[in-house]
Design a protein around this motif. Sequence first.
Motif, PDB file in Angstrom:
ATOM      1  N   GLY A 103       0.808  -1.206   0.000  1.00  0.00           N
ATOM      2  CA  GLY A 103       0.000   0.000   0.000  1.00  0.00           C
ATOM      3  C   GLY A 103       0.842   1.257   0.000  1.00  0.00           C
ATOM      4  O   GLY A 103       2.071   1.212  -0.014  1.00  0.00           O
ATOM      5  N   ALA A 104       0.141   2.386   0.034  1.00  0.00           N
ATOM      6  CA  ALA A 104       0.776   3.700   0.083  1.00  0.00           C
ATOM      7  C   ALA A 104       0.126   4.508   1.197  1.00  0.00           C
ATOM      8  O   ALA A 104      -1.054   4.319   1.515  1.00  0.00           O
ATOM      9  CB  ALA A 104       0.603   4.420  -1.250  1.00  0.00           C
ATOM     10  N   SER A 105       0.881   5.380   1.806  1.00  0.00           N
ATOM     11  CA  SER A 105       0.354   6.197   2.892  1.00  0.00           C
ATOM     12  C   SER A 105      -0.806   7.050   2.392  1.00  0.00           C
ATOM     13  O   SER A 105      -0.747   7.624   1.306  1.00  0.00           O
ATOM     14  CB  SER A 105       1.453   7.112   3.454  1.00  0.00           C
ATOM     15  OG  SER A 105       2.508   6.353   3.993  1.00  0.00           O
ATOM     16  N   GLY A 106      -1.863   7.112   3.191  1.00  0.00           N
ATOM     17  CA  GLY A 106      -3.009   7.915   2.796  1.00  0.00           C
ATOM     18  C   GLY A 106      -4.226   7.611   3.638  1.00  0.00           C
ATOM     19  O   GLY A 106      -4.267   6.610   4.356  1.00  0.00           O
ATOM     20  N   ALA A 107      -5.207   8.516   3.560  1.00  0.00           N
ATOM     21  CA  ALA A 107      -6.455   8.360   4.309  1.00  0.00           C
ATOM     22  C   ALA A 107      -7.540   7.813   3.390  1.00  0.00           C
ATOM     23  O   ALA A 107      -7.620   8.180   2.214  1.00  0.00           O
ATOM     24  CB  ALA A 107      -6.892   9.706   4.884  1.00  0.00           C
ATOM     25  N   TRP A 108      -8.376   6.952   3.938  1.00  0.00           N
ATOM     26  CA  TRP A 108      -9.473   6.382   3.173  1.00  0.00           C
ATOM     27  C   TRP A 108     -10.546   7.440   2.931  1.00  0.00           C
ATOM     28  O   TRP A 108     -10.883   8.215   3.836  1.00  0.00           O
ATOM     29  CB  TRP A 108     -10.068   5.195   3.932  1.00  0.00           C
ATOM     30  CG  TRP A 108      -9.172   3.984   3.910  1.00  0.00           C
ATOM     31  CD1 TRP A 108      -7.934   3.885   4.457  1.00  0.00           C
ATOM     32  CD2 TRP A 108      -9.446   2.729   3.299  1.00  0.00           C
ATOM     33  NE1 TRP A 108      -7.402   2.637   4.232  1.00  0.00           N
ATOM     34  CE2 TRP A 108      -8.314   1.899   3.517  1.00  0.00           C
ATOM     35  CE3 TRP A 108     -10.529   2.216   2.588  1.00  0.00           C
ATOM     36  CZ2 TRP A 108      -8.257   0.588   3.050  1.00  0.00           C
ATOM     37  CZ3 TRP A 108     -10.466   0.907   2.128  1.00  0.00           C
ATOM     38  CH2 TRP A 108      -9.345   0.112   2.355  1.00  0.00           C
ATOM     39  N   PRO A 109     -11.109   7.496   1.728  1.00  0.00           N
ATOM     40  CA  PRO A 109     -12.099   8.537   1.431  1.00  0.00           C
ATOM     41  C   PRO A 109     -13.459   8.295   2.085  1.00  0.00           C
ATOM     42  O   PRO A 109     -14.230   9.226   2.265  1.00  0.00           O
ATOM     43  CB  PRO A 109     -12.215   8.475  -0.098  1.00  0.00           C
ATOM     44  CG  PRO A 109     -11.828   7.077  -0.448  1.00  0.00           C
ATOM     45  CD  PRO A 109     -10.782   6.688   0.553  1.00  0.00           C
ATOM     46  N   ASP A 110     -13.773   7.047   2.408  1.00  0.00           N
ATOM     47  CA  ASP A 110     -15.071   6.698   2.987  1.00  0.00           C
ATOM     48  C   ASP A 110     -14.859   5.793   4.191  1.00  0.00           C
ATOM     49  O   ASP A 110     -13.732   5.594   4.647  1.00  0.00           O
ATOM     50  CB  ASP A 110     -15.950   5.997   1.938  1.00  0.00           C
ATOM     51  CG  ASP A 110     -16.207   6.871   0.721  1.00  0.00           C
ATOM     52  OD1 ASP A 110     -16.727   7.983   0.914  1.00  0.00           O
ATOM     53  OD2 ASP A 110     -15.868   6.437  -0.392  1.00  0.00           O
ATOM     54  N   ASP A 111     -15.954   5.246   4.706  1.00  0.00           N
ATOM     55  CA  ASP A 111     -15.859   4.307   5.816  1.00  0.00           C
ATOM     56  C   ASP A 111     -15.003   3.108   5.415  1.00  0.00           C
ATOM     57  O   ASP A 111     -15.110   2.591   4.292  1.00  0.00           O
ATOM     58  CB  ASP A 111     -17.252   3.824   6.228  1.00  0.00           C
ATOM     59  CG  ASP A 111     -18.091   4.936   6.835  1.00  0.00           C
ATOM     60  OD1 ASP A 111     -17.495   5.924   7.321  1.00  0.00           O
ATOM     61  OD2 ASP A 111     -19.325   4.819   6.819  1.00  0.00           O
ATOM     62  N   VAL A 112     -14.193   2.640   6.344  1.00  0.00           N
ATOM     63  CA  VAL A 112     -13.280   1.529   6.066  1.00  0.00           C
ATOM     64  C   VAL A 112     -14.017   0.209   6.271  1.00  0.00           C
ATOM     65  O   VAL A 112     -14.579  -0.033   7.341  1.00  0.00           O
ATOM     66  CB  VAL A 112     -12.050   1.595   6.990  1.00  0.00           C
ATOM     67  CG1 VAL A 112     -11.116   0.430   6.700  1.00  0.00           C
ATOM     68  CG2 VAL A 112     -11.327   2.930   6.832  1.00  0.00           C
ATOM     69  N   PRO A 113     -14.043  -0.673   5.276  1.00  0.00           N
ATOM     70  CA  PRO A 113     -14.677  -1.988   5.453  1.00  0.00           C
ATOM     71  C   PRO A 113     -14.006  -2.773   6.577  1.00  0.00           C
ATOM     72  O   PRO A 113     -12.824  -2.568   6.884  1.00  0.00           O
ATOM     73  CB  PRO A 113     -14.460  -2.672   4.096  1.00  0.00           C
ATOM     74  CG  PRO A 113     -14.208  -1.557   3.133  1.00  0.00           C
ATOM     75  CD  PRO A 113     -13.516  -0.490   3.916  1.00  0.00           C
ATOM     76  N   ASP A 114     -14.756  -3.681   7.177  1.00  0.00           N
ATOM     77  CA  ASP A 114     -14.238  -4.443   8.313  1.00  0.00           C
ATOM     78  C   ASP A 114     -12.930  -5.158   7.985  1.00  0.00           C
ATOM     79  O   ASP A 114     -12.007  -5.198   8.814  1.00  0.00           O
ATOM     80  CB  ASP A 114     -15.283  -5.472   8.769  1.00  0.00           C
ATOM     81  CG  ASP A 114     -16.495  -4.814   9.421  1.00  0.00           C
ATOM     82  OD1 ASP A 114     -16.389  -3.623   9.793  1.00  0.00           O
ATOM     83  OD2 ASP A 114     -17.532  -5.481   9.546  1.00  0.00           O
ATOM     84  N   ASP A 115     -12.838  -5.736   6.791  1.00  0.00           N
ATOM     85  CA  ASP A 115     -11.642  -6.497   6.417  1.00  0.00           C
ATOM     86  C   ASP A 115     -10.385  -5.636   6.334  1.00  0.00           C
ATOM     87  O   ASP A 115      -9.271  -6.170   6.331  1.00  0.00           O
ATOM     88  CB  ASP A 115     -11.852  -7.173   5.056  1.00  0.00           C
ATOM     89  CG  ASP A 115     -12.878  -8.292   5.100  1.00  0.00           C
ATOM     90  OD1 ASP A 115     -13.199  -8.748   6.214  1.00  0.00           O
ATOM     91  OD2 ASP A 115     -13.350  -8.703   4.025  1.00  0.00           O
TER      92      ASP A 115
END
Length: 235
Positions: A103-115
Amino acid sequence: MPETRTPDKSAIRHAATVIVLRDRETHPKILMGQRGARAAFMPNKFVFPGGAVDAGDAKVPLAGALPALCATRLAEDARAATPHALAVAAIRELWEETGLVLGASGAWPDDVPDDWQGFAARGYLPSAAGLQFVFRALTPPGRPRRFDARFFLVDAEDIANDPDDFSAASDELSHLQWVSLRDARAFDMPFITEVVLSEIQARATDKAPPASIPFFKNNDEESLFLRLRGVPMSG
């Protein structure tokens, strides 16, 4: 009452497998683990991390897209599976079974799925930029599980966290270890894993995506060894 349907265990599921290659130019090694004795599919065998595509994989954002050539090859004879979903499944399975972050550093744009909660908590978004599509295999008829598996190669240098730290891994694979390509055939592994190993050995020092992809296609009529060159399926 609505009819309750039993899942069709003979149905073919799309799947993604990841071969992490380390020290490719000196003493190449690959990451492998052992499936449990009670596993319905390939018990006790040493395998690469991987598993079936989930319904939610198509909606997971990627910080880096697949290389265009790989996406084109994945689209050939793909039916319902999208290159995006296959890439996400590969990254998710690698994370779940080994604790390694592609992956790459960053914030998720929406709610994060449980997995993906643990993955996101480390400050990463999944990235497919380092994945190379290198092999495809369809499980032969008559097996307890059937998968249309896409094998991805990734360099250990693209792993964002410590490649020796498996502390976040699930218990699906045991004995996670880096195995020398030279010694890998001494392990008890499925036939198709041996076939894929030969392909990896042949291109261990080649960092460019392959021009065509081997496809070991086992259907109800015959077994075929094809090459995928990126021709979309008609109809």
